[in-house]
Design a protein around this motif. Structure first.
Motif, PDB file in Angstrom:
ATOM      1  N   SER A 131      -0.515   7.257  -0.451  1.00  0.00           N
ATOM      2  CA  SER A 131       0.054   5.914  -0.391  1.00  0.00           C
ATOM      3  C   SER A 131      -0.992   4.868  -0.764  1.00  0.00           C
ATOM      4  CB  SER A 131       0.596   5.624   1.016  1.00  0.00           C
ATOM      5  OG  SER A 131       1.635   6.516   1.352  1.00  0.00           O
ATOM      6  N   LEU A 161       1.467   3.371  -9.860  1.00  0.00           N
ATOM      7  CA  LEU A 161       2.628   2.902  -9.100  1.00  0.00           C
ATOM      8  C   LEU A 161       3.767   2.504 -10.018  1.00  0.00           C
ATOM      9  CD1 LEU A 161       3.918   2.102  -6.422  1.00  0.00           C
ATOM     10  CD2 LEU A 161       2.910  -0.154  -6.703  1.00  0.00           C
ATOM     11  N   ILE A 195       2.152   1.515   4.629  1.00  0.00           N
ATOM     12  CA  ILE A 195       2.417   2.920   4.959  1.00  0.00           C
ATOM     13  C   ILE A 195       1.101   3.682   5.123  1.00  0.00           C
ATOM     14  CG2 ILE A 195       3.322   5.095   4.044  1.00  0.00           C
ATOM     15  CD1 ILE A 195       5.634   3.501   2.835  1.00  0.00           C
ATOM     16  N   ARG A 203      11.098   4.221   2.460  1.00  0.00           N
ATOM     17  CA  ARG A 203      10.685   4.280   1.052  1.00  0.00           C
ATOM     18  C   ARG A 203      11.733   4.996   0.204  1.00  0.00           C
ATOM     19  NH1 ARG A 203       7.489   6.103  -3.124  1.00  0.00           N
ATOM     20  NH2 ARG A 203       6.036   4.514  -3.850  1.00  0.00           N
ATOM     21  N   GLU A 225       7.472   3.970 -10.110  1.00  0.00           N
ATOM     22  CA  GLU A 225       8.674   3.207  -9.823  1.00  0.00           C
ATOM     23  C   GLU A 225       9.612   3.092 -11.012  1.00  0.00           C
ATOM     24  OE1 GLU A 225       9.484   2.480  -6.942  1.00  0.00           O
ATOM     25  OE2 GLU A 225       7.574   3.029  -6.079  1.00  0.00           O
ATOM     26  N   TRP A 250       5.918  -3.313  -3.802  1.00  0.00           N
ATOM     27  CA  TRP A 250       5.738  -1.884  -3.587  1.00  0.00           C
ATOM     28  C   TRP A 250       4.298  -1.581  -3.183  1.00  0.00           C
ATOM     29  CZ3 TRP A 250       9.463   1.580  -3.102  1.00  0.00           C
ATOM     30  CH2 TRP A 250      10.729   1.272  -3.625  1.00  0.00           C
ATOM     31  N   ARG A 251       3.345  -2.319  -3.785  1.00  0.00           N
ATOM     32  CA  ARG A 251       1.936  -2.120  -3.443  1.00  0.00           C
ATOM     33  C   ARG A 251       1.686  -2.479  -1.982  1.00  0.00           C
ATOM     34  NH1 ARG A 251      -2.073  -4.808  -7.598  1.00  0.00           N
ATOM     35  NH2 ARG A 251      -3.487  -3.487  -6.402  1.00  0.00           N
ATOM     36  N   ASP A 291       3.247   0.269   0.226  1.00  0.00           N
ATOM     37  CA  ASP A 291       2.432   1.480   0.246  1.00  0.00           C
ATOM     38  C   ASP A 291       1.136   1.273   1.022  1.00  0.00           C
ATOM     39  OD1 ASP A 291       3.832   3.596  -1.114  1.00  0.00           O
ATOM     40  OD2 ASP A 291       3.681   2.421  -2.932  1.00  0.00           O
ATOM     41  N   ARG A 338      -1.395   4.795  -4.515  1.00  0.00           N
ATOM     42  CA  ARG A 338      -0.295   4.074  -5.167  1.00  0.00           C
ATOM     43  C   ARG A 338      -0.466   2.566  -5.020  1.00  0.00           C
ATOM     44  NH1 ARG A 338       3.288   8.063  -2.873  1.00  0.00           N
ATOM     45  NH2 ARG A 338       3.761   6.588  -1.210  1.00  0.00           N
ATOM     46  N   ALA A 339      -0.983   2.139  -3.868  1.00  0.00           N
ATOM     47  CA  ALA A 339      -1.170   0.708  -3.625  1.00  0.00           C
ATOM     48  C   ALA A 339      -2.325   0.143  -4.453  1.00  0.00           C
ATOM     49  CB  ALA A 339      -1.420   0.454  -2.145  1.00  0.00           C
TER      50      ALA A 339
END
Length: 201
Positions: free
Chosen positions: A87, A97, A186, A28, A101, A179-180, A183, A90-91
């Motif tokens: 995480s 998010l 993760i 990340r 970013e 990115w979603r 995350d 954020r998702a």
């Protein structure tokens, strides 16, 4: 007999390449191009210290310290759950998010503390580096430090490749949905690792 250096390199890479909390964080940070040198250096140096302690003989002490391992397991699981929840948030919340970013950088102090926690609060790190690698290195006799050097080299190569090579994937992460997904993955990894630590108590 094969070279202890190459044996250490091969085994070190085989243990470290598996998806885990530490690798997920390095990936990340590499994708975000944030404090990559700090993160990679701390991961590689931490592994070097732990491998060295294992070859020196600390593994047998750790194996007998059941109470200490239990405390580390609980603390590590709590941290992984906390990081997993962050995480997952954020998702699930694109607004948060996207703001993250688009400009908000993780402070270097936070990045350092996070990677230190993901490394040193993870009991699997001790079992892999100190106990397992330490035990195997003993079979090489006078060549055990060459074995350790190979394992340390494997760690350095992997984290450098992951941290700096991940930027090649940035076009894939040009869209917020990527990115979603990252995350979310993760978060699942963190929750799974936390569960494995608690189940092992």
């Amino acid at each position: 007999m094969h070279s202890p250096l190459l044996a250490g390199l091969g085994l070190g890479l085989s243990l470290i390449v598996a998806i885990g909390a530490q690798n997920a964080f390095v990936l990340r940070q590499g994708l975000r191009r944030e404090h990559v040198l700090w993160v990679v250096a701390i991961c590689a140096l931490s592994d070097a210290v732990l491998i060295g302690l294992g070859v020196w003989g600390l593994g047998s002490i750790i194996e007998s310290a059941a109470v200490l391992l239990t405390v580390v397991r609980i603390g590590g699981a709590a941290f992984l759950l906390w990081y997993g929840v962050r995480s997952a948030i954020r998702a699930a919340r694109p607004g948060v998010l996207n703001a993250d970013e688009s400009g908000a950088r993780l402070p270097v102090r936070s990045a350092i503390l996070t990677v230190l926690a993901l490394t040193w609060l993870n009991p699997h790190v001790y079992l892999d580096t100190v106990v397992l690698l330490g035990s195997i290195s003993a079979t090489y006799g006078d060549g055990r430090w060459l074995f350790a050097a190979g394992a340390v080299l494997g760690s350095l190569l992997w984290f450098t490749a992951l941290g700096y090579g991940s930027r090649l994937l940035r076009p894939l992460f040009a869209k917020p949905v990527a990115w979603r997904i990252l995350d979310a993955v993760i978060a699942l990894v963190m929750f799974a690792l936390a569960a494995s630590l608690l189940i092992g108590l």
